[in-house]
Design an enzyme around this catalytic site. Structure first.
Site, mmCIF file in Angstrom:
data_model
loop_
_atom_site.group_PDB
_atom_site.id
_atom_site.type_symbol
_atom_site.label_atom_id
_atom_site.label_comp_id
_atom_site.label_asym_id
_atom_site.label_seq_id
_atom_site.Cartn_x
_atom_site.Cartn_y
_atom_site.Cartn_z
ATOM 1 C CE1 TYR A 148 -4.417 -2.070 4.532
ATOM 2 C CE2 TYR A 148 -3.905 0.238 4.134
ATOM 3 C CZ TYR A 148 -4.080 -1.046 3.664
ATOM 4 O OH TYR A 148 -3.900 -1.310 2.328
ATOM 5 C CE LYS A 190 -1.935 -4.411 2.871
ATOM 6 N NZ LYS A 190 -2.100 -5.745 2.233
ATOM 7 C CB SER A 224 -0.902 0.006 1.236
ATOM 8 O OG SER A 224 -1.570 1.246 1.373
#
Length: 334
Positions: free
Chosen positions: A141, A145, A117
């Protein structure tokens, strides 16, 4: 070529599966249907289960010994939710991914495409980034990644695994053939919320209007999901040229975006142009975990993948609206 697509019943994963099928690549879909849809697996090789289930992964490779690569697109992706439920995100996106990688390596598969991401980047003064830009993940989040990229890089050094980490920017649109699209009736990203407001004649709230961008709203790189899927096909086809077995590198990072930044206010204007009617717009503060945003330079993707985006933001909006019209017919229940 046959590939295992983990998360292949989700929005992006199912579009990757369609692009593979169109290019003659045979996809094997693995999904636990936590957010994916069974309808997106119709007429496709499908296994329902968790990426951490070693016995299931072993069974898939036993039944499909010709799998040459794995596309890992299974993850939870909602930034505010990750702030509220960090342990769940670290479990699903990191701990289970480590299990998946162990199972893949044990079964002798040496090629992995990882869905990473752009949320891991630190914005530059002009908000553009490339693969050498600094990292500063601001949400759980995003940190999942960044952690997985580090873990995969270490695993690639210690094993025969080779990894392409594809850093996604902001996917919009739908499969142009409308085979799949956003499965959620009320998505959490900007365009999804714009469409929901449009459908319900509600006000769309711009979350954050004091960012240091040209109009105060956040800036993003809105890439059409079909362009994103095509990039995966190119990565699969060119994998060994990019990361040859026995070469001096075993992990490579590639940004996937349009090369251009669009602010939320500009996205609203583009939507109103496509939809043909005005949208009521309000303003509020940023959501937990939000950032000003980034857009990418795409020189590396062009060079390594022989790829460039073909669809505009307006076409992404148009395909999103077309999918929204038929979503409830295609998906029997929410």
């Amino acid at each position: 070529m046959k590939v295992l697509v983990a998360g292949g019943a989700g929005f992006i994963g199912s579009t990757i599966v369609s692009a593979c099928l169109d290019d003659g690549i045979v996809p094997v879909v693995l999904d636990n249907l936590c957010t994916g849809r069974i309808e997106f697996t119709r007429d496709r090789i499908f296994y329902q289960g968790d990426i951490a289930d070693g016995a299931l992964i072993d069974r898939i490779f036993a039944e499909h010994p010709d799998i040459e690569a794995v596309v890992h697109a299974a993850a939870l992706i909602v930034v505010p939710e990750s702030v509220e439920q960090p342990l769940r995100y670290y479990r699903e996106n990191v701990a289970k991914s480590v299990d998946l990688v162990e199972h893949v390596v044990r079964n002798g598969c040496q090629r992995l495409l990882f869905s990473s991401s752009a949320a891991i980047y630190r914005p530059s003064d002009d908000f553009s980034v490339d693969e050498t830009s600094g990292l500063d993940p601001l949400s759980p989040y995003a940190r999942t990644k960044a952690m997985m990229e580090a873990i995969l890089a270490d695993a690639a050094v210690a094993t025969d695994l080779r990894v392409l980490s594809l850093r996604y920017f902001n996917p919009i649109g739908a499969d142009p053939k409308l085979r799949t699209g956003l499965q959620l009736r009320q998505p959490s990203h900007a365009l999804g919320k714009i469409i929901t407001a449009h459908e319900n004649d509600d006000e769309f709230l711009i979350t954050g209007v004091d960012w240091p961008t040209r109009d105060g709203s956040g800036i993003r790189d809105y890439i059409h999901v079909w362009d994103l899927a095509r990039a995966h096909v190119q990565a699969l086809r060119r994998f060994d040229a990019i990361l040859p077995a026995g070469g001096d590198r075993s992990h490579e990072v590639i940004n996937l975006g349009t090369g251009d930044g669009t602010t939320v206010r500009e996205l609203v204007a583009a939507f109103q142009s496509v939809a043909g009617r005005p949208l009521r717009v309000g303003e509020t503060g940023p959501r937990p975990g939000d950032s000003a945003g980034t857009y990418t330079r795409i020189d590396k993707a062009g060079r390594l993948l022989d790829w460039k985006p073909e669809f505009t933001v307006a076409e992404g909006i148009r395909h999103s609206l077309q999918w929204a019209e038929i979503r409830d017919e295609r998906l029997a229940a929410s």
